[in-house]
Structure formats: C-alpha cells, structure tokens
Design an enzyme around this catalytic site. Structure first.
Site, mmCIF file in Angstrom:
data_model
loop_
_atom_site.group_PDB
_atom_site.id
_atom_site.type_symbol
_atom_site.label_atom_id
_atom_site.label_comp_id
_atom_site.label_asym_id
_atom_site.label_seq_id
_atom_site.Cartn_x
_atom_site.Cartn_y
_atom_site.Cartn_z
ATOM 1 N N ARG A 37 0.822 -1.220 0.000
ATOM 2 C CA ARG A 37 0.000 0.000 0.000
ATOM 3 C C ARG A 37 0.852 1.264 0.000
ATOM 4 N NH1 ARG A 37 -5.005 -1.833 3.877
ATOM 5 N NH2 ARG A 37 -6.280 -2.599 2.147
ATOM 6 N N LYS A 197 -21.483 -15.003 1.103
ATOM 7 C CA LYS A 197 -22.940 -14.919 1.187
ATOM 8 C C LYS A 197 -23.585 -14.201 0.016
ATOM 9 C CE LYS A 197 -22.742 -12.983 5.196
ATOM 10 N NZ LYS A 197 -23.175 -12.204 6.332
ATOM 11 N N GLY A 347 -11.787 -7.849 -1.010
ATOM 12 C CA GLY A 347 -10.626 -8.063 -0.156
ATOM 13 C C GLY A 347 -10.063 -9.472 -0.252
ATOM 14 N N GLY A 370 -13.879 -3.145 0.335
ATOM 15 C CA GLY A 370 -15.248 -2.651 0.502
ATOM 16 C C GLY A 370 -15.571 -1.510 -0.449
HETATM 17 P P1 ADP Z 1 -14.427 -10.897 -1.215
HETATM 18 O O1 ADP Z 1 -13.707 -10.401 0.010
HETATM 19 O O2 ADP Z 1 -13.509 -11.212 -2.353
HETATM 20 O O3 ADP Z 1 -15.553 -9.970 -1.593
HETATM 21 P P2 ADP Z 1 -16.131 -12.605 0.382
HETATM 22 O O4 ADP Z 1 -15.726 -11.826 1.593
HETATM 23 O O5 ADP Z 1 -17.522 -12.483 -0.061
HETATM 24 O O6 ADP Z 1 -15.127 -12.291 -0.836
HETATM 25 O O7 ADP Z 1 -15.903 -14.161 0.628
HETATM 26 C C1 ADP Z 1 -14.679 -14.708 0.989
HETATM 27 C C2 ADP Z 1 -14.883 -15.929 1.818
HETATM 28 O O8 ADP Z 1 -15.758 -16.833 1.181
HETATM 29 C C3 ADP Z 1 -13.595 -16.677 2.049
HETATM 30 O O9 ADP Z 1 -13.273 -16.631 3.426
HETATM 31 C C4 ADP Z 1 -13.911 -18.107 1.610
HETATM 32 O O10 ADP Z 1 -13.421 -19.097 2.470
HETATM 33 C C5 ADP Z 1 -15.429 -18.118 1.623
HETATM 34 N N1 ADP Z 1 -15.979 -19.180 0.781
HETATM 35 C C6 ADP Z 1 -15.689 -19.452 -0.502
HETATM 36 N N2 ADP Z 1 -16.332 -20.558 -0.914
HETATM 37 C C7 ADP Z 1 -17.032 -21.016 0.146
HETATM 38 C C8 ADP Z 1 -17.869 -22.152 0.366
HETATM 39 N N3 ADP Z 1 -18.116 -23.023 -0.598
HETATM 40 N N4 ADP Z 1 -18.419 -22.291 1.600
HETATM 41 C C9 ADP Z 1 -18.157 -21.418 2.574
HETATM 42 N N5 ADP Z 1 -17.371 -20.343 2.431
HETATM 43 C C10 ADP Z 1 -16.814 -20.129 1.230
HETATM 44 MG MG MG Z 2 -14.219 -10.454 2.121
#
Ligand code: ADP
Ligand code: MG
Length: 397
Positions: A37, A197, A347, A370
């Site tokens: 960063r 989610k 993230g 975010g």
């Molecule tokens: P980002 O930060 O890229 O937006 P998210 O925060 O929405 O992504 O999701 C990241 C998390 O999703 C990770 O910790 C990962 O372990 C979890 N994840 C991915 N696939 C699954 C799954 N099949 N079941 C439960 N958790 C999952």
């Molecule tokens: Mg995340």
C-alpha cells in the site's frame, strides 16, 4: 463524471495535504508485513515532489480507539523514507501548534507524515472543526486513498469543504478501471462471482445483471442458488433469507446465470478433511460444498477465454485451505490467460490472487475491498464525490 487529478493543478511551492491508505498489515512487533500500500502511493508522491510541492501525508492505520502506541505511523514513515530515498519527517500529531510550526518550516520537495488520523475521534465522526484544522495546514488536498473513499471521514471528505480537492494517480486508476466495469464494458462481459454470502453480493448482481452477458457463480453463494433449483445441498452454506431472491434471479435471467456443475464436498472444513468431487445434483447429505469442481473450471474457462471484459469478486471456494483452492486457482489461470481486460474487486479475492501468484497477470486488482464493491454497486463514494469534477473552473484546470 471525471475527476480532476494532480495533473490539473499547479502544486509548485504549494502545501499539499495528501490522504493516503498506508493501512498496512503489522506483525506482533509492529513491523510492516507487506508494504504494497505504501508502494502503491509512490507515483503520486514522487510526482508531487518533482513538481516542488511541500507534501503533508495523512493516513489511518488499524482500528485504534483513541491514542494507541501500537498504531503510531513511525514505522510506516521510516519505510516510506527508504522507498523514496529521502527523509520523511514524522510528527506525533495531526493538528495543533507543533504541526503548524513544522509545516511553516517546510521547503518545496519536503515530506511530512502526520500521526495516525484515527487517534482523533473527529476523524470517523467527520467533525467539521477537526477537518478545518487539517485543511488549515495546506493549500491543496489530494486523495489517493481509494480504499477509504467509501467512508465520509474528516480526512477523506470533511477537508474538501475547505480546500480544492483532486485525485492522485492511484485513485485515478481505480476510477478508470472500475468505472469501465459499470459504464461501458466491452462485450462479451463476463462477471465471476463467488465468496461467502448471497446477501453481500446482491448490490453487485443488481447493478451488473443488465450489463453482463454471463454471470458465473461459484463460492459459498452457489449453494443457495442450487437449493433454489430444488437440489440437495447437504450442509453447505445456505443463505435461507435470500432463497427467494436466488429463485427470482434464475427465472429472470436463465441464460445469463451459469452455475457450477460439479463441486468439491468435504466432511468438515479443515485441512485434514476427507473430500471428493460430485455433480451438483449428487451432493450427499451431511457433506459440505467447499469448492467448484474441475468440470466447472473448464466450463467457466470457456466463457472467460472469449470475454472482452471480466469482473471478478469473491473466491470460488474456501481458498484458505489448500485442497479447496483449486477452483479459484483454475479460474485465476483462465483469467490470466484471457486477452480480456480483467478487473478484480474484493478483499479476499485480491488476497487470494496475490497468494496464488496471479496478481501481475490481472489488468487491475483494486486496492479497495469494501470501496470497490460499493463502487460496483453503483453507489456514490463520498471521498470520490467530494473531488473536483474535470471541466470545473475553480482552480484553474
Ligand atoms: P471478497 O472479500 O472477495 O468480496 P467474500 O468476503 O464475499 O469475498 O468471501 C470470501 C470468503 O468466502 C472466504 O473466506 C472463503 O473461504 C469463503 N468461501 C468461498 N467458498 C465457500 C464455500 N463453498 N463455503 C463457505 N465459504 C466459502
Ligand atoms: Mg471479504
């Protein structure tokens, strides 16, 4: 709307207050674990110094509640000084008589690093008085901290009420790439969605559904969609509240939404779990879906190969466990090999791609987790909205 940047203003001999995102990960002993960063802000810093600005840097670090010696900016200032090859004067405050004094002593090309701005409660409260005191230090405000632009804080938004405010190069780059995703993506435009989610991603889906040709769905959110189709998902992640939403989406855009066809299921979420690959219509009860399977990687890769623009958010599986990172790896490989403009926001997915060594093969990985998602949702980021628009006449640009 295009924003003015440091190129559009005369900074020579001027005091420039620049908001940077030096919120670096720290080790137990306070050492900097990753200085990416800091390095990301160097182009703007070097440009301003070359142009003869007196540069006053301000950032937050961690989430201190008031003053906390563990989150002082000293190590960050030291690292910056090493990277710049010149002294950086670190102050122990952000505002007040000593800071004013130090700024008065500055010569063009000098750099000051203020203390952690979150030591002041006026920062997150966006207190106008605190913002005014910060602004008083300078003639011009530059924001290069895209990662905090979704927060209306004193150092990201409040100060712009008192100073002409423009974007730094990192901010400009983020707005350009992410702007491309929501304005005029070249087609075919493929969106890859994973992560945890459904509820976290609804804003992104809603804003991209019309623009995208294809939405590839993996990760934890996949299972809510499978359930919506009436399939058995065992003990996989289910966002029951959004089952109807998923159903509605599948009905509304059956040709655009592509779900995984096979998945990796495990008996527990642990490195020593037993696991196997099954088609999505054969997930055994009591098993947990932890990744997309190899057939899905192949199908997704075909869409990715033919895309002109790709936006990817969220890992395809529980990548933190090596055995369940194959899906994310396979999709990353396809994105890396695709001639498409590839933009990644989020993230976890950004961290995953760094870890898996794909980062330099992606056109743009957003530095704002975010903030990048809020931007893609079509929300106006207060720290961006507050910057001067190009074509506005108030500071000669
Ligand atoms: P980002 O930060 O890229 O937006 P998210 O925060 O929405 O992504 O999701 C990241 C998390 O999703 C990770 O910790 C990962 O372990 C979890 N994840 C991915 N696939 C699954 C799954 N099949 N079941 C439960 N958790 C999952
Ligand atoms: Mg995340």
């Amino acid at each position: 709307m295009k924003k003015k940047t440091v190129r559009d203003i005369d900074v020579s001999g001027k005091r420039v207050l620049m908001r940077v995102d030096f919120n670096v990960p720290l080790g137990e002993d306070g050492s900097i674990l990753d200085d990416r960063r800091i390095r990301a802000a160097l182009p703007t810093i070097e440009y301003l110094l070359e142009k003869g600005a007196k540069l006053i840097l301000v950032s937050h670090l961690g989430r201190p509640k008031g003053f906390d010696p563990a989150y002082k900016m000293d190590n960050v200032a030291r690292r910056l000084s090493e990277l710049l090859g010149k002294p950086v004067r670190k102050l122990d405050a952000c505002v007040g008589p000593e800071v004013k004094q130090a700024v008065e002593e500055m010569k063009p090309g000098d750099v000051i690093m203020l203390e952690n701005v979150r030591f002041y409660e006026g920062e997150t409260k966006n207190d106008p008085e605190f913002a005014r005191q910060l602004a008083e230090l300078a003639d011009i405000y530059v924001n290069d901290a895209f990662g905090t632009a979704h927060r209306a804080h004193a150092s990201t938004e409040g100060v712009t009420k008192y100073l002409p405010a423009v974007a730094g190069f990192l901010m400009e780059k983020e707005l350009e790439f992410l702007g491309k995703v929501i304005s005029a993506p070249d087609k075919p435009f493929v969106v890859i969605l994973g992560g945890a989610k459904v509820s976290d991603k609804i804003g992104v889906i809603e804003n991209l559904l019309d623009k995208a040709d294809t939405l590839l769905i993996g990760g934890g959110m996949l299972f809510t969609f499978l359930k919506a189709k009436g399939l058995e998902i065992g003990k996989s992640l289910l966002d029951a509240e959004h089952l109807d939403y998923a159903k509605g989406l599948l009905e509304k855009a059956p040709d655009k939404i592509v779900l995984a066809e096979d998945v990796v299921v495990a008996d527990k979420i642990a490195p020593d779990a037993s696991y196997k690959i099954v088609p999505v219509d054969s997930i055994p009860p009591d098993w947990i879906g932890v990744d997309i399977g190899p057939r899905t990687v192949e199908t997704f890769s075909n869409y990715i190969k033919n895309a002109k623009t790709i936006f990817w958010n969220g890992p395809m599986g529980i990548y933190e466990i090596e055995a369940f990172a194959e899906g994310t790896k396979g999709v990353a490989k396809a994105v890396a090999e695709s001639p498409a403009l590839s933009i990644v926001g989020g993230g976890d997915i950004a961290a995953a791609l760094e870890e898996l060594s794909f980062a330099d093969k992606i056109s743009h990985i957003s530095t704002g987790g975010g903030a990048s998602l809020e931007f893609i949702e079509g929300k106006e980021l207060p720290g961006v909205a507050a910057l001067l628009d190009k074509g506005c006449c108030c500071c000669g640009g």
